[in-house]
Design an enzyme around this catalytic site. Structure first.
Site, PDB file in Angstrom:
ATOM      1  N   GLY A 156     -13.947  28.034 -29.303  1.00 11.37           N
ATOM      2  CA  GLY A 156     -13.007  28.489 -28.323  1.00 11.37           C
ATOM      3  C   GLY A 156     -12.008  29.443 -29.001  1.00 11.37           C
ATOM      4  O   GLY A 156     -11.522  28.846 -30.075  1.00 11.37           O
ATOM      5  N   CYS A 157     -11.465  30.479 -28.447  1.00 14.26           N
ATOM      6  CA  CYS A 157     -10.587  31.001 -28.991  1.00 14.26           C
ATOM      7  C   CYS A 157      -9.014  30.510 -29.226  1.00 14.26           C
ATOM      8  O   CYS A 157      -8.397  30.555 -30.255  1.00 14.26           O
ATOM      9  CB  CYS A 157     -10.251  32.498 -28.260  1.00 14.26           C
ATOM     10  SG  CYS A 157      -9.863  32.351 -26.365  1.00 14.26           S
ATOM     11  N   ASN A 158      -8.637  29.548 -28.194  1.00 21.49           N
ATOM     12  CA  ASN A 158      -7.466  28.852 -28.212  1.00 21.49           C
ATOM     13  C   ASN A 158      -7.774  27.588 -29.323  1.00 21.49           C
ATOM     14  O   ASN A 158      -6.780  27.339 -30.086  1.00 21.49           O
ATOM     15  CB  ASN A 158      -7.162  28.175 -26.949  1.00 21.49           C
ATOM     16  CG  ASN A 158      -6.922  29.092 -25.832  1.00 21.49           C
ATOM     17  OD1 ASN A 158      -5.897  30.160 -26.227  1.00 21.49           O
ATOM     18  ND2 ASN A 158      -7.265  28.919 -24.640  1.00 21.49           N
TER      19      ASN A 158
END
Length: 364
Positions: A156-158
């Site tokens: 995931g990006c976060n």
């Protein structure tokens, strides 16, 4: 250089579009099929006009018949959509899932945050993830697991931003693992391309910031805790050792993430100088060509990494409160999603990690 054929599902979305943008200029990969849902039968150029090289490709249905027969299959689909499809795909293809379906190792974590069918965990596509410290005193990394991998789960990006900020502290035992707080400023593309009340009108989105998925509900939390467990040299079953208060905040920019991650320092860590602590980050990312630990006092900025697979990292110490603060700036669509996936594909195919990828942001 050998050319490997690529099919991209979810080709009209933000993540799929960024994957296509990078692949269009990649010397070893050639996009020969694109798939979608509501866009079937349309030219790709209607949805991704910034990639003229691929504009004449026709969007096909997202089926195994369309995707099979390619060397690489990129799944840029919402969570819950790729798991069942992936199970039907050719075993000989290298498949990378940009969604969440194959990231988590524990079903309980999936059930708690996602629900629905739980799918097998795939090789995790964060090459720089620390997997503890070996008997030789060197960092063990996820990169070695990606060599020759056939199934890759994109992080995931976060998760990427938070992990890169704090994992050196976790690996070295510098912080109280029950005191971790992460606040992230996130661009609107991180929420996907579907219309939502919060981002439908520019008059309401621009000039405004708003938190979302608050109170420990964000679905990236178990993945971050899983990564912290690995950074400490532990298995995913030990992820509960890490307490994380996580709050993302939508800010008026199209792409980018700035992660601010803090935790209480141990007494032993407080005895270190600021320079010694900064040097731990420098050593942790030595040889990791996409991770740039900035000079002391220089803070990361999202503008400086846009359009690149780079991550800019910084660390600081608040002596008055005994708190460590770590920061990361990334482009959520590139480093946080498509760029990191293609970096992992490069490794899987035995290419140089940086093939077809940029380390340089766009300014102004």
């Amino acid at each position: 250089m050998t050319k490997y054929t690529v099919a991209v599902a979810g080709a009209t979305g933000y993540a799929g579009g960024e994957a296509l943008r990078i692949l269009a200029a990649h010397p070893a990969f050639e996009v020969t099929a694109v798939a979608g849902h509501s866009s079937i039968g349309h030219r790709l150029g209607e949805y991704q006009p910034h990639i003229p090289q691929l504009a004449d490709l026709i969007v096909e249905d997202t089926t195994p018949a369309v995707l099979d027969g390619h060397d690489v299959i990129v799944l840029a689909l919402p969570h819950g959509a790729s798991g069942a499809l992936a199970a039907q795909l050719d075993d000989d293809a290298v498949v990378v899932d940009l969604g969440a379906d194959h990231r988590l190792e524990r079903q309980q974590a999936w059930d708690d945050y996602y629900g629905g069918d739980f799918y097998q965990h795939w090789t995790y596509g964060m090459p720089e993830l620390i997997l503890g410290i070996g008997s030789d005193g060197k960092y063990v990394r996820q990169r070695d697991e990606l060599t020759g991998a056939k199934r890759i789960a994109g992080p995931g990006c976060n998760v990427t931003a938070t992990t890169l900020a704090l994992q050196p502290a976790i690996a070295q035992g510098l912080v109280d693992t029950k005191s971790i707080v992460a606040d992230l400023a996130v661009g609107y593309s991180g929420a996907g391309k579907n219309l939502k009340r919060t981002n439908l009108l520019a008059s309401e989105a621009m000039g405004s910031a708003s938190p979302y998925s608050v109170g420990g509900t964000h679905r990236h939390i178990p993945e971050i805790r899983q990564n912290f467990a690995h950074a400490a040299g532990l298995g995913a079953s030990q992820a509960d050792m890490f307490s994380l208060a996580f709050t993302p905040i939508l800010v008026p920019m199209s792409r980018g993430i700035l992660a601010s991650v803090s935790a209480k320092l141990t007494d032993e860590a407080l005895a270190l100088t600021d320079e010694q602590i900064h040097d731990i980050w420098v050593q942790a990312y030595e040889g990791q060509e996409f991770i740039f630990v900035l000079d002391p006092g220089v803070m990361p900025a999202t503008q400086n990494v846009l359009g690149s697979n780079a991550a800019h990292v910084q660390v600081a110490v608040d002596r008055r409160s005994g708190t460590l603060h770590a920061f990361t700036a990334i482009d959520n669509l590139n480093r946080g999603t498509a760029g990191q996936a293609i970096e992992s594909l490069n490794i899987a195919f035995g290419l140089n990690d940086a093939t077809g990828l940029s380390k340089i942001g766009v300014a102004p």
